[in-house]
Design a protein around this motif. Structure first.
Motif, PDB file in Angstrom:
ATOM      1  N   ALA A  55       0.844  -1.199   0.000  1.00 13.48           N
ATOM      2  CA  ALA A  55       0.000   0.000   0.000  1.00 13.48           C
ATOM      3  C   ALA A  55       0.877   1.245   0.000  1.00 13.48           C
ATOM      4  O   ALA A  55       0.707   2.153   0.828  1.00 13.48           O
ATOM      5  CB  ALA A  55      -0.967   0.006   1.176  1.00 13.48           C
ATOM      6  N   GLU A  93      -3.465   8.620  -1.596  1.00 16.42           N
ATOM      7  CA  GLU A  93      -4.001   7.255  -1.581  1.00 16.42           C
ATOM      8  C   GLU A  93      -3.424   6.438  -0.431  1.00 16.42           C
ATOM      9  O   GLU A  93      -4.167   5.755   0.295  1.00 16.42           O
ATOM     10  CB  GLU A  93      -3.711   6.542  -2.907  1.00 16.42           C
ATOM     11  N   SER A  94      -2.127   6.523  -0.228  1.00 17.37           N
ATOM     12  CA  SER A  94      -1.518   5.751   0.858  1.00 17.37           C
ATOM     13  C   SER A  94      -1.928   6.294   2.228  1.00 17.37           C
ATOM     14  O   SER A  94      -2.138   5.525   3.166  1.00 17.37           O
ATOM     15  CB  SER A  94       0.006   5.743   0.720  1.00 17.37           C
ATOM     16  N   LYS A 101      -4.768   7.795   2.962  1.00 16.78           N
ATOM     17  CA  LYS A 101      -6.153   7.412   3.229  1.00 16.78           C
ATOM     18  C   LYS A 101      -6.204   6.009   3.830  1.00 16.78           C
ATOM     19  O   LYS A 101      -6.936   5.756   4.797  1.00 16.78           O
ATOM     20  CB  LYS A 101      -6.970   7.467   1.937  1.00 16.78           C
ATOM     21  N   LEU A 102      -5.399   5.108   3.282  1.00 12.81           N
ATOM     22  CA  LEU A 102      -5.363   3.743   3.803  1.00 12.81           C
ATOM     23  C   LEU A 102      -4.771   3.703   5.208  1.00 12.81           C
ATOM     24  O   LEU A 102      -5.220   2.923   6.061  1.00 12.81           O
ATOM     25  CB  LEU A 102      -4.572   2.841   2.856  1.00 12.81           C
ATOM     26  N   LYS A 103      -3.776   4.527   5.466  1.00 14.43           N
ATOM     27  CA  LYS A 103      -3.198   4.573   6.814  1.00 14.43           C
ATOM     28  C   LYS A 103      -4.197   5.149   7.818  1.00 14.43           C
ATOM     29  O   LYS A 103      -4.246   4.710   8.977  1.00 14.43           O
ATOM     30  CB  LYS A 103      -1.897   5.372   6.809  1.00 14.43           C
ATOM     31  N   GLN A 120      -7.416   4.769   7.666  1.00 15.15           N
ATOM     32  CA  GLN A 120      -8.328   3.668   7.944  1.00 15.15           C
ATOM     33  C   GLN A 120      -7.699   2.660   8.899  1.00 15.15           C
ATOM     34  O   GLN A 120      -8.364   2.123   9.794  1.00 15.15           O
ATOM     35  CB  GLN A 120      -8.725   2.984   6.628  1.00 15.15           C
ATOM     36  N   TYR A 121      -6.424   2.415   8.714  1.00 17.25           N
ATOM     37  CA  TYR A 121      -5.692   1.487   9.585  1.00 17.25           C
ATOM     38  C   TYR A 121      -5.717   1.988  11.029  1.00 17.25           C
ATOM     39  O   TYR A 121      -5.938   1.195  11.967  1.00 17.25           O
ATOM     40  CB  TYR A 121      -4.257   1.363   9.089  1.00 17.25           C
TER      41      TYR A 121
END
Length: 384
Positions: free
Chosen positions: A319, A338-339, A341-343, A345-346
């Motif tokens: 990711a 993008e990265s 946003k994923l972090k 969520q994490y």
């Protein structure tokens, strides 16, 4: 701020080993996700509009130095900048402003400062004076690193216990002073995301005296020390990664060591690392290369690199984004919306304390800050 990686097996400390006298911080903070900005402007004043306080919960102004065992200003315009940052509270009354002490270049005095009860008292007295003089909300300790040489620093085996004592005694002093001031004074640390850091500290005990543990989940790969390219801030571990590193791995190490999830603040970078002479295999990822000079903070990536021959690629397993310029054979590892946003969520999924970033001036039109704020709010719409 740097990370030193040493991922050999280690016997991690258990939370049940906490000493009986250890007590949690006395003033409970609101259980909201933290967004902590490190601001590092050095010898200039902060420009109007440069910092958006509405998206932040805390600012760590970097760096204060340590001289003769005392906290001192680090740069010429620190006084003006502390005043500017405090004025931002008019736009966000809940914003907290801390001085971050030390960093990679100025951690050399910490081993001496923490060595004895008298040296710790001298340092903590000066820290309290610093907080009062500049009307701050606390102190962030960025000791890189206890029990390790770091940037050629003095270090001792007893740093392990003295790191705990320094932060315990600072917490106790700040609690007493906070009652007099009528407000909570914050304490935090910046920490490396590796087993080596954990083996040289007592993080389960240390965490009890802190509002947050700002976990530096970046610099896993650096061109000055790594002869192969790699993702310098991956969320997950890519099986093809020879070093088997990631933010997820670091968080799990800290959780296994007994650090509460809500004390862990996930650190992310607003800058990239660059390698030259990189072959085109796998678009340069995990390939040999060497260090070259190229401005690769996120602002420069958007305004320059992506417009001049660099192509963005995505490591879906990690990711993590990266750039490669085939004609110049240049590889860049970095962070993007993008990265992040994923972090975000994490962080929510793992009930972490929030996110922090190094450092604000690397952003492009507040794009990364907005992404973090939206992500931690569970929002996909722009925040006002």
């Amino acid at each position: 701020m740097k990370n030193l990686l040493c991922l050999s097996p280690i016997l991690l400390l258990a939370a049940s080993c906490l000493p009986l006298h250890a007590q949690p911080i006395t003033a409970a903070r609101k259980p909201a996700d933290e967004i902590i900005a490190y601001i590092f402007v050095q010898d200039r004043t902060i420009a109007p509009g440069e910092v958006d306080p509405k998206k932040l919960t805390r600012i760590n102004y970097a760096f204060a130095n340590v001289k003769d065992g005392k906290v001192v200003t680090g740069f010429a315009h620190d006084r003006e900048n502390y005043a500017i940052l405090n004025q931002l509270k008019q736009q966000n009354p809940s914003l907290k402003v801390l001085a971050s002490v030390g960093g990679w270049s100025w951690s050399g005095a910490f081993s001496d400062v923490s060595l004895t009860a008298s040296s710790r008292k001298k340092f903590i007295d000066s820290a309290m004076e610093f907080v009062r003089e500049y009307k701050l909300d606390g102190i962030d300790i960025d000791w890189e690193y206890p029990g390790q040489t770091g940037n050629g620093n003095t270090f001792r085996p007893e740093d392990k216990q003295n790191y705990t004592l320094l932060l315990k005694e600072m917490r106790e002093r700040f609690d007493r002073e906070g009652k007099l001031l009528g407000r909570h004074l914050y304490t935090s640390v910046a920490t490396a995301g590796d087993e080596n850091f954990l083996s040289h500290t007592e993080m389960p005990q240390v965490a009890r005296y802190l509002d947050s543990v700002n976990l530096m989940c970046y610099d896993y790969y650096e061109p000055d020390s790594d002869k192969n390219t790699g993702n310098h801030a991956p969320l997950y571990t890519d099986p093809a990664d020879p070093k088997h590193i990631s933010a997820d791995a670091s968080v799990k190490l800290y959780l296994a060591a007994g650090v509460p999830s809500r004390k862990i603040v996930l650190g992310v970078p607003f800058y990239g690392h660059v390698w030259g002479n990189v072959p085109a295999t796998n678009h340069g990822l995990f390939q040999p290369g060497n260090q070259i000079k190229l401005d690769a903070n996120y602002h420069s990536i958007v305004d320059n690199l992506l417009k001049n021959g660099f192509t963005r690629y995505w490591d879906s397993t990690a990711a993590s984004p990266y750039l490669y310029n085939a004609s110049q054979k240049v590889f860049v590892s970095y962070e993007d919306p993008e990265s992040l946003k994923l972090k975000s969520q994490y962080v929510l999924e793992h009930d972490l304390g929030g996110m922090m970033f190094w450092e604000y001036s690397g952003d492009h039109n507040h794009e990364l800050v907005n992404t973090i704020a939206q992500g931690l709010a569970g929002s996909v719409k722009p925040l006002p």
